[in-house]
Design an enzyme around this catalytic site. Structure first.
Site, PDB file in Angstrom:
ATOM      1  N   LYS A 278    -114.142 -83.791 -11.331  1.00  0.00           N
ATOM      2  CA  LYS A 278    -113.634 -83.555 -12.630  1.00  0.00           C
ATOM      3  C   LYS A 278    -114.483 -83.913 -13.121  1.00  0.00           C
ATOM      4  O   LYS A 278    -115.966 -84.537 -13.308  1.00  0.00           O
ATOM      5  CB  LYS A 278    -112.892 -85.116 -12.876  1.00  0.00           C
ATOM      6  CG  LYS A 278    -111.069 -85.052 -11.747  1.00  0.00           C
ATOM      7  CD  LYS A 278    -110.659 -84.393 -13.106  1.00  0.00           C
ATOM      8  CE  LYS A 278    -108.950 -83.673 -12.065  1.00  0.00           C
ATOM      9  NZ  LYS A 278    -108.544 -84.697 -12.321  1.00  0.00           N
ATOM     10  N   GLN A 338    -107.984 -94.285  -1.917  1.00  0.00           N
ATOM     11  CA  GLN A 338    -107.827 -92.489  -2.578  1.00  0.00           C
ATOM     12  C   GLN A 338    -108.857 -91.932  -1.952  1.00  0.00           C
ATOM     13  O   GLN A 338    -110.023 -92.724  -1.826  1.00  0.00           O
ATOM     14  CB  GLN A 338    -107.020 -92.043  -4.066  1.00  0.00           C
ATOM     15  CG  GLN A 338    -108.227 -92.984  -4.895  1.00  0.00           C
ATOM     16  CD  GLN A 338    -108.059 -93.343  -5.328  1.00  0.00           C
ATOM     17  OE1 GLN A 338    -106.132 -94.286  -5.120  1.00  0.00           O
ATOM     18  NE2 GLN A 338    -108.014 -94.628  -6.668  1.00  0.00           N
ATOM     19  N   ASP A 373    -108.360 -84.302  -7.627  1.00  0.00           N
ATOM     20  CA  ASP A 373    -109.335 -84.610  -6.591  1.00  0.00           C
ATOM     21  C   ASP A 373    -110.030 -85.590  -5.589  1.00  0.00           C
ATOM     22  O   ASP A 373    -110.799 -86.265  -5.068  1.00  0.00           O
ATOM     23  CB  ASP A 373    -111.035 -85.335  -7.991  1.00  0.00           C
ATOM     24  CG  ASP A 373    -110.536 -85.907  -8.845  1.00  0.00           C
ATOM     25  OD1 ASP A 373    -108.914 -86.444  -9.025  1.00  0.00           O
ATOM     26  OD2 ASP A 373    -111.437 -86.909  -9.626  1.00  0.00           O
ATOM     27  N   ASP A 409    -107.231-101.053  -6.550  1.00  0.00           N
ATOM     28  CA  ASP A 409    -107.151-100.442  -7.710  1.00  0.00           C
ATOM     29  C   ASP A 409    -105.846 -99.797  -7.453  1.00  0.00           C
ATOM     30  O   ASP A 409    -105.250 -99.706  -6.101  1.00  0.00           O
ATOM     31  CB  ASP A 409    -107.583 -98.828  -7.340  1.00  0.00           C
ATOM     32  CG  ASP A 409    -107.924 -97.887  -8.250  1.00  0.00           C
ATOM     33  OD1 ASP A 409    -107.902 -98.368  -9.594  1.00  0.00           O
ATOM     34  OD2 ASP A 409    -107.282 -96.878  -8.302  1.00  0.00           O
ATOM     35  N   ASN A 410    -104.678 -99.614  -8.192  1.00  0.00           N
ATOM     36  CA  ASN A 410    -103.419 -98.899  -8.068  1.00  0.00           C
ATOM     37  C   ASN A 410    -102.383 -99.741  -7.027  1.00  0.00           C
ATOM     38  O   ASN A 410    -102.355 -98.836  -6.649  1.00  0.00           O
ATOM     39  CB  ASN A 410    -103.951 -97.299  -7.694  1.00  0.00           C
ATOM     40  CG  ASN A 410    -103.525 -96.807  -9.021  1.00  0.00           C
ATOM     41  OD1 ASN A 410    -103.260 -96.842 -10.341  1.00  0.00           O
ATOM     42  ND2 ASN A 410    -103.447 -95.454  -9.325  1.00  0.00           N
ATOM     43  N   GLU A 438    -104.788-104.714  -8.965  1.00  0.00           N
ATOM     44  CA  GLU A 438    -104.944-103.677 -10.132  1.00  0.00           C
ATOM     45  C   GLU A 438    -103.454-103.151 -11.229  1.00  0.00           C
ATOM     46  O   GLU A 438    -103.145-101.710 -10.770  1.00  0.00           O
ATOM     47  CB  GLU A 438    -106.192-102.579 -10.358  1.00  0.00           C
ATOM     48  CG  GLU A 438    -105.896-102.560 -12.126  1.00  0.00           C
ATOM     49  CD  GLU A 438    -105.514-100.788 -12.477  1.00  0.00           C
ATOM     50  OE1 GLU A 438    -105.880-100.032 -13.436  1.00  0.00           O
ATOM     51  OE2 GLU A 438    -105.818-100.279 -10.628  1.00  0.00           O
ATOM     52  N   TYR A 550    -116.201 -90.384 -16.212  1.00  0.00           N
ATOM     53  CA  TYR A 550    -116.586 -88.980 -15.467  1.00  0.00           C
ATOM     54  C   TYR A 550    -118.034 -88.238 -16.539  1.00  0.00           C
ATOM     55  O   TYR A 550    -118.656 -86.905 -15.921  1.00  0.00           O
ATOM     56  CB  TYR A 550    -115.656 -87.787 -16.410  1.00  0.00           C
ATOM     57  CG  TYR A 550    -114.188 -88.581 -16.262  1.00  0.00           C
ATOM     58  CD1 TYR A 550    -113.579 -88.258 -14.844  1.00  0.00           C
ATOM     59  CD2 TYR A 550    -113.595 -88.424 -17.067  1.00  0.00           C
ATOM     60  CE1 TYR A 550    -112.247 -88.670 -14.306  1.00  0.00           C
ATOM     61  CE2 TYR A 550    -112.250 -89.085 -16.955  1.00  0.00           C
ATOM     62  CZ  TYR A 550    -111.742 -89.035 -15.630  1.00  0.00           C
ATOM     63  OH  TYR A 550    -110.363 -89.898 -15.761  1.00  0.00           O
TER      64      TYR A 550
END
Lengths: 688, 688
Positions: A278, A338, A373, A409-410, A438, A550
């Site tokens: 990204k 991920q 991504d 994360d998530n 999170e 980013y």
């Protein structure tokens, strides 16, 4: 945990259900013939979902358990709380006491950072029942010769049974036998000292153990009290064309320490994927110099076990961890499952991923949104056990490298049973590891993750700005059952969330939100830039403009308008006031203005009493009458108390409950009072 | 239930506890590897104590179950309620629907008088998830060729799997294959009809069944709606020097039937002990003609299986049962486990009793009170299994003799596991048997007996006289979890309890208490003499003077001052108004006078709406404004409604919520209104 094929497991479950004919499972566990279910033990508190999930506490806590305990008839009961840590086979015992209306309670001190088990045992106290009945008969002037013979029999049996109390019991028995009259016999048998010996060592009938064993996670204290600083490591340097390094980060640590933080939390430190990387502001095409999101993990350089070469080497990371430790701070790492499409696992373990009919890998998506991504692992693919173990081993690897805190994360997009398994796997080996969930998602999922074992959880605090909604939410967190397992970590901002109040309210808003986070909750954190009052959003969104997620970024950590002294003061006040290091001691009090929130935290012994008043409106000053609960702290209407405002160091000598103050956001939107009650000196009592 | 020695059982339990190391039992039942725990199913309602005890309903009820159901990620879920009766091996299924906030519900109709089991299954609906995602992409104008290929794959697999929907799925697949364009393909695949077929027959992943099976007792309707008449059978005759007989009792039945009762309940009908028999007014020495308490069961004549010869023979009893049945009434029998010292069991089975050091049998006592005329069995003696079976067989014997309702005396002085076992043993053979728990004791014990299986329970209603305490108690019974298992039977008096209000308040008090019992609860009863307003107590006590428990008595069943027409009217009103045949439909409404209680019962369809106003003060008339909930019944402030007072047959045409009435206890302390809303006739609609 034994591994079995899911097919065989399915078969067994089916049979289990079919076999349920013999009726409720629980009933089968309670054969009616046995006296071991005669005493009812029920309505145990705390326990989560009928014992399905563990309760949480920290080392040093006094753990209190309540239960309804009763049986048929009028006999006297005894009860004990049984407990042990996961690695101790022997149960320890704590006496339980009847409180009221068949409700009993008992406590024990939590000495170790470990999983504990607890259950309840209750029984008929044969001697106490006999004693109570005989006492009533004696009072009523009835003949009790036969009863005394029965008492001697109970004693004789207890003496024969041996054990710890046998000597004392034998001695009592000899005194009874030697007694000259029934009256003297009765006095000996009804003696209070003998009663105490027999309660401990005398015969117990109908010994009933509750059919469930409950689990308790005892974390180390930092799980329940910490101030987090989220550091976007690549933005900690001075060159806007390249990533900062761990060495740059190390240079930043003294300043973060001066702000008073305990935990330095790093976003993912791993190599970042190059495929579909990204660009700035989350655009689809990255320029050749764009660093990409650190949440797209893995490239030819390595995966979850590697360090991004821009940041340095494993040795550099080790020095960073050491530097934190030397300052009394701890490192928290992001655990984001991920993978980038070029993560090594994609080629080494294609069986862990999902592919589409044309043979391409399945990217993450939440239609119509696409995340090109990253690719997600398939948690229930045919090779799931190897995948789960590999993920566990990633965590264990970083634990070996000195990280004991993971911000996950998530987690709500990964299976809950996976988390329950992984956290148990890690904490069995390293009980000091802390996991922060999170999940900003639906309420039941957030709670389910906490029940499955997450040590701490992100919360809706980030979006709770006004008085009633704050009171409602904090009342839920501190007063409902979730207080037993859901430990909040209040973040006013994150790299993904710049809430409207911080976009609009300027420095007063940042002071308001920091004070709320840090004094409502004992665990809280900020994401870097907060102390600089960074509030520039992508228009119409809750996202930071030109987010460092980013792009490379360089911050002026001393730029004008920063509230660093305020942050440092708040953290100092937290450190100096034990009442602020607890969470469940929160109480809201009356304040005659809907813009002002007024609450206290007090230690149980009332040695530390902190009252916080926050003007929730960042724009305008508000006058307010605060109603101090003077009766609660043992004062009369006319008694004086000292209120020390801890941000300014000013003192007030106040009398009576209502006190008028003004909170001007341009000056200070908050006031934090430490109360002191001056002792009444009575000259009749020397050296009071 | 398999019989095992308590020693081996103890050993196993110990091992079970030691083996709990592998952690919470529930976790072991959820191997993390398996996809069969991926979907979370929790917070099930109704269930009692984590599934430990059964819920209660009656035949014909629609049983509604709620649960939180969710999983990680965004996939579409499906869920079903699984249920079956105890004797059916096959689960039946009822679809569950998502309501809000991850809460689902489903219902099924209870067709049989049986124990049921239920649990919940939930799964990922593969096709629905695919369909939802593709629809979003189509809406967003994204290319979906690959997605359509995935859809075809899902369809093809479902078609190959065969089963009920395979033909429809194959047809759809053929249409898709024949489709000329991606757009046409998409239209076919996203078709609503195919969606429905696939929801039923398409592939399901992560099929997760809740780890518990819950139990449900479905009683026959009379368990939830009945009017009981307690008949002290020996006082139903005309000769004060001897016991009445069953024939005398049979003569009384038409009158009881005219009063409108459904159940005729007899105190124990067995031979009465002669040893230590109690005299008149519970004195210690019985005269030679004193009949003794029927609760001191057993003599040389026989025990719990025999009929007292004074009452007649087994054949006479059979005729009594038949006579009741012919009048549409049912017999309830007292089941009182205690024995007289001369009960045959004492000599035949001394091992079932306890003996003292001098060899004498242990009498019942509650020190300093002694009950010399009865001895209690020892439920946990060495021969307990034979004893428990014998007690069960007593119940089964009377069931064979035509008795399907048992009022159980003092169950709280017998072990709860015994009751759980006995009621299950009896209801497995005869699901139509009803057990009423006569426990007037501490609240948790009363609820525990109901949880263990008692169909109905005596309550504290007997002592709840005033407005707030009645509202509080009924709110607990109808709104708290106990509504799912505790079915009250409201008695305003019993042979043991003549509460102060009936001693002082004269006929108005009897009318007040009868109305409350009969209209607040759908199950209620009176003890004979109530209809005659008998209120003479032993001074300073709540006990009847010259109680027929200890002497022969003859009543004049038509004596002046009786309220028989009122009793008959109340029972008629109950029969004619279905709303009064339910319990949980109770709602209290505002009445501007603390002496007046105002409440309604309405059927769910509002076809029957009954409003009751009771002046709780038996001494003085009270004026009151009743606030009818006109919005609740679909009326505006100015709309008229008809209120028919059912005791007097007078009609009112009222408008608006507040209505003023006066309740004079000397006239009628209660008013029972049936509301009717007159339909608005609109001439534009012919034949409305």
């Amino acid at each position: 945990m034994a591994r079995r094929s899911s097919a065989s497991r399915r078969k067994e479950e089916k049979e289990e259900i079919a076999g349920a004919d013999e009726s409720a499972v629980a009933v089968a566990q309670h054969p009616a013939w046995s006296p071991q279910s005669r005493v009812v033990v029920e309505s145990i508190y705390p326990e989560i979902d009928g014992g399905r999930y563990p309760v949480k506490r920290v080392v040093g806590d006094l753990f209190e358990v309540w239960a309804d305990i009763f049986r048929d008839g009028h006999d006297v009961l005894g009860a004990a709380l049984l407990y042990r840590t996961a690695d101790e086979p022997q149960w320890q015992r704590a006496a339980m006491t009847h409180r009221d209306n068949d409700r009993w309670s008992g406590t024990f001190r939590l000495a170790r950072n470990s999983r504990y088990f607890y259950t309840i045992e209750a029984w008929t106290d044969v001697f106490a029942s006999w004693r109570r009945d005989v006492s009533k008969k004696v009072e009523a002037g009835q003949k009790v010769e036969l009863e005394l013979a029965e008492g001697r029999q109970i004693l004789a049996a207890a003496a024969r049974a041996g054990g710890a109390g046998a000597r004392a019991i034998r001695a009592a028995l000899e005194r009874v036998t030697a007694a000259a009259s029934p009256k003297e016999q009765a006095a000996t048998l009804l003696d209070e000292g003998l009663h105490r010996v027999m309660a401990e060592h005398g015969p117990r009938e109908d010994v009933s153990t509750h059919f469930q064993t409950f689990e308790l996670i005892v974390d180390r204290p930092r799980a329940a009290c910490a101030a987090w600083y989220e550091m976007f490591q690549r933005s900690q340097g001075t060159d806007p064309t390249r990533s900062a390094t761990f060495d740059d980060c190390i240079k930043r640590l003294p300043a973060i320490h001066d702000l008073g933080f305990d935990v330095v939390y790093l976003v993912p430190v791993h190599p970042i994927g190059r495929v579909n990387r990204k660009g700035r502001n989350n655009t689809l095409q990255a320029g050749p110099e764009d660093p990409g999101s650190p949440y797209a993990i893995g490239s030819r350089e390595g995966g979850h076990d590697a360090i991004h070469s821009d940041l340095g080497t494993l040795a550099d990371f080790a020095r960073f961890v050491k530097s934190c430790r030397e300052l009394g701070m701890e490192v928290a790492l992001d655990f984001a499952i991920q993978c980038a499409p070029d993560h090594p696992w994609v080629t080494e373990h294609p069986e862990w991923f999902s592919f589409r009919p044309d043979g391409t890998i399945k990217y993450a998506e939440n239609p119509p949104k696409k995340y090109e991504d990253i690719v997600n692992v398939n948690f229930y693919g045919p090779h799931r056990e190897a995948l789960w173990r590999a993920l566990r081993d990633v965590v264990l690897l970083w634990v070996e490298r000195g990280v004991k805190i993971f911000r996950v994360d998530n987690p709500h997009t990964k299976p809950i049973p996976f988390w329950e398994w992984l956290i148990r796997e890690v904490q069995t080996r390293h009980p000091d590891v802390i996991f922060l969930s999170e999940a900003f998602t639906r309420p039941k999922m957030m709670k389910a993750l906490a029940k499955a074992g997450f040590t701490q959880s992100y919360t809706y605090f980030t979006w709770r700005n006004f008085k009633q909604e704050i009171v409602d939410y904090l009342t839920e967190l501190t007063q409902s059952l979730c207080r037993e397992y859901f430990r909040p970590n209040f973040f006013p901002n994150t790299p993904d969330i710049l809430p409207p109040i911080l976009q609009k309210g300027g420095p007063p808003a940042f002071k308001i939100r920091l004070t709320l986070a840090a004094t409502l909750s004992s665990v809280y954190g900020i994401y870097n830039g907060f102390e600089l009052c960074e509030g520039t959003a992508i228009p119409g969104k809750e996202e930071y403009a030109s987010s460092e997620k980013y792009e490379y970024k360089v911050w002026d950590w001393d730029r004008p308008g920063n509230i660093k002294p305020f942050v440092a003061a708040i953290n100092r006040i937290r450190r100096e006031n034990p009442a602020l290091q607890e969470f469940l001691n929160l109480t809201f009090w009356r304040a005659d203005n809907d813009n002002v929130l007024f609450y206290s935290k007090m230690t149980a012994d009332r040695r530390n009493m902190v009252f916080v008043a926050v003007n929730l409106d960042p724009f305008e000053p508000h006058d307010v009458t605060l109603w101090f609960p003077i009766g609660e702290i043992g004062l009369g209407d006319a008694d004086a108390f000292e209120a020390e405002e801890l941000l300014t160091g000013t003192n007030h000598l106040w009398r009576g409950s209502p006190q008028h103050i003004r909170l001007d956001p341009q000056d200070s939107p908050v006031a934090i009072f430490r109360l002191a009650v001056w002792k009444h000196v009575d000259y009749r009592t020397p050296n009071p």
